[in-house]
Write a protein that holds these residues in place. Sequence first.
Motif, mmCIF file in Angstrom:
data_model
loop_
_atom_site.group_PDB
_atom_site.id
_atom_site.type_symbol
_atom_site.label_atom_id
_atom_site.label_comp_id
_atom_site.label_asym_id
_atom_site.label_seq_id
_atom_site.Cartn_x
_atom_site.Cartn_y
_atom_site.Cartn_z
ATOM 1 N N VAL A 136 21.370 -14.228 -9.979
ATOM 2 C CA VAL A 136 20.500 -13.465 -10.886
ATOM 3 C C VAL A 136 19.700 -14.424 -11.768
ATOM 4 C CG1 VAL A 136 20.409 -11.619 -12.595
ATOM 5 C CG2 VAL A 136 22.227 -11.619 -10.885
ATOM 6 N N LEU A 137 20.359 -15.480 -12.258
ATOM 7 C CA LEU A 137 19.687 -16.464 -13.102
ATOM 8 C C LEU A 137 18.542 -17.140 -12.364
ATOM 9 C CD1 LEU A 137 19.418 -18.285 -15.591
ATOM 10 C CD2 LEU A 137 21.261 -19.709 -14.649
ATOM 11 N N ARG A 138 18.782 -17.585 -11.140
ATOM 12 C CA ARG A 138 17.715 -18.247 -10.389
ATOM 13 C C ARG A 138 16.533 -17.315 -10.170
ATOM 14 N NH1 ARG A 138 22.014 -19.826 -6.946
ATOM 15 N NH2 ARG A 138 22.701 -21.975 -7.297
ATOM 16 N N ARG A 139 16.825 -16.068 -9.841
ATOM 17 C CA ARG A 139 15.734 -15.107 -9.613
ATOM 18 C C ARG A 139 14.967 -14.851 -10.910
ATOM 19 N NH1 ARG A 139 13.606 -11.385 -6.240
ATOM 20 N NH2 ARG A 139 13.150 -9.310 -7.084
ATOM 21 N N TYR A 140 15.687 -14.765 -12.024
ATOM 22 C CA TYR A 140 15.027 -14.585 -13.317
ATOM 23 C C TYR A 140 14.099 -15.756 -13.617
ATOM 24 C CZ TYR A 140 14.530 -14.936 -18.403
ATOM 25 O OH TYR A 140 14.033 -15.099 -19.669
ATOM 26 N N LYS A 179 22.896 -7.444 5.930
ATOM 27 C CA LYS A 179 22.228 -8.712 6.161
ATOM 28 C C LYS A 179 21.014 -8.858 5.238
ATOM 29 C CE LYS A 179 23.531 -9.072 11.038
ATOM 30 N NZ LYS A 179 23.042 -9.173 12.433
ATOM 31 N N PRO A 180 20.720 -10.089 4.804
ATOM 32 C CA PRO A 180 19.514 -10.301 3.998
ATOM 33 C C PRO A 180 18.275 -9.757 4.706
ATOM 34 C CG PRO A 180 20.886 -12.252 3.943
ATOM 35 C CD PRO A 180 21.508 -11.324 4.953
ATOM 36 N N GLY A 181 17.445 -9.091 3.933
ATOM 37 C CA GLY A 181 16.240 -8.468 4.482
ATOM 38 C C GLY A 181 16.404 -6.997 4.796
ATOM 39 N N GLN A 182 17.650 -6.509 4.855
ATOM 40 C CA GLN A 182 17.887 -5.095 5.124
ATOM 41 C C GLN A 182 17.348 -4.249 3.975
ATOM 42 O OE1 GLN A 182 22.026 -4.008 5.587
ATOM 43 N NE2 GLN A 182 21.610 -1.849 5.152
ATOM 44 N N SER A 183 16.657 -3.169 4.297
ATOM 45 C CA SER A 183 16.176 -2.227 3.287
ATOM 46 C C SER A 183 17.252 -1.189 3.027
ATOM 47 C CB SER A 183 14.892 -1.532 3.760
ATOM 48 O OG SER A 183 13.837 -2.460 3.899
ATOM 49 N N ILE A 184 17.513 -0.914 1.758
ATOM 50 C CA ILE A 184 18.471 0.124 1.405
ATOM 51 C C ILE A 184 17.844 1.050 0.371
ATOM 52 C CG2 ILE A 184 20.471 -1.345 1.870
ATOM 53 C CD1 ILE A 184 20.826 -1.627 -1.167
ATOM 54 N N SER A 195 15.937 1.543 -4.594
ATOM 55 C CA SER A 195 15.665 1.029 -3.254
ATOM 56 C C SER A 195 15.175 -0.405 -3.350
ATOM 57 C CB SER A 195 14.614 1.891 -2.549
ATOM 58 O OG SER A 195 13.393 1.885 -3.265
ATOM 59 N N GLY A 196 15.331 -1.126 -2.254
ATOM 60 C CA GLY A 196 14.878 -2.503 -2.213
ATOM 61 C C GLY A 196 15.421 -3.219 -1.001
ATOM 62 N N LYS A 197 15.299 -4.526 -0.995
ATOM 63 C CA LYS A 197 15.751 -5.342 0.126
ATOM 64 C C LYS A 197 16.942 -6.203 -0.287
ATOM 65 C CE LYS A 197 11.472 -5.603 2.768
ATOM 66 N NZ LYS A 197 12.047 -4.770 3.850
ATOM 67 N N VAL A 198 17.930 -6.245 0.594
ATOM 68 C CA VAL A 198 19.122 -7.060 0.360
ATOM 69 C C VAL A 198 18.723 -8.535 0.323
ATOM 70 C CG1 VAL A 198 21.325 -7.805 1.341
ATOM 71 C CG2 VAL A 198 20.672 -5.378 1.428
ATOM 72 N N GLN A 199 19.196 -9.232 -0.716
ATOM 73 C CA GLN A 199 18.968 -10.669 -0.844
ATOM 74 C C GLN A 199 20.199 -11.477 -0.441
ATOM 75 O OE1 GLN A 199 15.734 -11.934 -2.351
ATOM 76 N NE2 GLN A 199 15.462 -9.929 -1.416
ATOM 77 N N ARG A 203 31.274 -13.167 -0.636
ATOM 78 C CA ARG A 203 32.626 -13.028 -1.150
ATOM 79 C C ARG A 203 33.100 -14.383 -1.652
ATOM 80 N NH1 ARG A 203 38.171 -11.072 2.009
ATOM 81 N NH2 ARG A 203 39.585 -11.447 0.239
ATOM 82 N N SER A 204 33.697 -14.388 -2.854
ATOM 83 C CA SER A 204 34.300 -15.592 -3.412
ATOM 84 C C SER A 204 35.646 -15.190 -3.988
ATOM 85 C CB SER A 204 33.409 -16.188 -4.511
ATOM 86 O OG SER A 204 34.027 -17.318 -5.105
ATOM 87 N N GLY A 205 36.727 -15.621 -3.342
ATOM 88 C CA GLY A 205 38.040 -15.137 -3.757
ATOM 89 C C GLY A 205 38.115 -13.632 -3.575
ATOM 90 N N GLU A 206 38.473 -12.931 -4.641
ATOM 91 C CA GLU A 206 38.529 -11.472 -4.600
ATOM 92 C C GLU A 206 37.221 -10.824 -5.045
ATOM 93 O OE1 GLU A 206 42.353 -9.591 -5.872
ATOM 94 O OE2 GLU A 206 42.740 -11.585 -6.698
ATOM 95 N N HIS A 207 36.210 -11.622 -5.301
ATOM 96 C CA HIS A 207 34.915 -11.102 -5.761
ATOM 97 C C HIS A 207 34.036 -10.771 -4.555
ATOM 98 C CE1 HIS A 207 35.124 -12.437 -10.135
ATOM 99 N NE2 HIS A 207 36.220 -12.938 -9.594
ATOM 100 N N HIS A 208 33.630 -9.528 -4.439
ATOM 101 C CA HIS A 208 32.711 -9.074 -3.393
ATOM 102 C C HIS A 208 31.400 -8.685 -4.069
ATOM 103 C CE1 HIS A 208 35.997 -8.516 -0.338
ATOM 104 N NE2 HIS A 208 36.703 -8.480 -1.453
ATOM 105 N N THR A 209 30.274 -9.236 -3.620
ATOM 106 C CA THR A 209 29.026 -9.020 -4.341
ATOM 107 C C THR A 209 27.846 -8.763 -3.424
ATOM 108 O OG1 THR A 209 28.665 -11.427 -4.427
ATOM 109 C CG2 THR A 209 29.731 -10.408 -6.331
ATOM 110 N N LEU A 210 26.880 -8.048 -3.982
ATOM 111 C CA LEU A 210 25.623 -7.719 -3.303
ATOM 112 C C LEU A 210 24.489 -7.898 -4.300
ATOM 113 C CD1 LEU A 210 23.787 -6.198 -1.138
ATOM 114 C CD2 LEU A 210 24.493 -4.094 -2.315
ATOM 115 N N HIS A 211 23.407 -8.551 -3.859
ATOM 116 C CA HIS A 211 22.200 -8.667 -4.666
ATOM 117 C C HIS A 211 21.038 -8.029 -3.920
ATOM 118 C CE1 HIS A 211 24.729 -11.893 -6.326
ATOM 119 N NE2 HIS A 211 24.076 -11.698 -7.448
ATOM 120 N N VAL A 212 20.268 -7.241 -4.638
ATOM 121 C CA VAL A 212 19.129 -6.532 -4.052
ATOM 122 C C VAL A 212 17.901 -6.790 -4.918
ATOM 123 C CG1 VAL A 212 18.164 -4.263 -3.481
ATOM 124 C CG2 VAL A 212 20.598 -4.720 -3.095
ATOM 125 N N ALA A 213 16.761 -7.045 -4.277
ATOM 126 C CA ALA A 213 15.482 -7.116 -4.971
ATOM 127 C C ALA A 213 14.860 -5.727 -4.915
ATOM 128 C CB ALA A 213 14.563 -8.139 -4.297
#
Length: 271
Positions: A136-140, A179-184, A195-199, A203-213
């Motif tokens: 999120v920081l890099r995108r900001y 997958k990155p680029g998927q529209s949701i 709505s937007g595109k998956v970026q 998964r890191s340890g027990e952390h599961h994450t999704l970023h969308v533009a």
Amino acid sequence: MSIQRDPDGRRSVRVECEVPGTPEQVWQAIATGPGISAWFVPTTVDGKVGGETVSDFGGGMVSKAKITAYDPPRRFAAEAPGWSEGMPPVATEWTIEAQAGGTCRLRVVHSMFASSDDWDSQIEHTQDGWPSYFVVLRRYLTRFAGEACAQVQAMAMSSSSCGEAWQTLSDAMQLDEGKPGQSISVEMPGGVAMSGKVQRVARSGEHHTLHVAPDAPAPGTLFVGAFPCGGAMASLQAYFYGDRAERVAADVGPHVQKWLQGVFPAEAASG
């Protein structure tokens, strides 16, 4: 990544990343209230040694820390009480180092002094969480640096595992393979659609994450995840930028929370 144990009892974790921008731009993002609020959680910073930072994680979870170093644009440090009963104080230090090509190396170190392993998992979970926020920081810094930001925070607790909570979230968002680029597109109560595109899906340890533009309801970043927090915590953070950000966040915020509670109805009913 792993915890470092020193002979004097100091235990620490370190996370580093490279981000775009000058040291001054990165400092604004990691050591001021508006900057931190634009990619992490709503935060205020009394920018001086002896001042206080206050971060609102939502759901009544507020973290306060006393500033121990404030040396712009290079070093920012603070110390907070232990994050749970009996836990030793936790020191956090941020450092910024300029790199060639208009980027900076950003480093965060969490440390505490303890005579046992009782609290190690807590700072290890924090270590696992930073890489996703750094997305999120890099995108900001790349797309929205200096713009006004308004944030929506929604969360729900689950008695299932983090993996099971993540699967429930994925199904609700029709993520499929993610997958990155998927529209949701996610329809929420009150006629709200996100709505937007998956970026990124990670998964890191027990952390599961999704970023969308997102392309609706406003420009920004959607950060969805399932994390360990006395069980599993499902969350959706929407960061909106620009002149419309505050109005959009106020309009959609209650509907996002209602949607997430609907995804985890048993936990919402018992809460």
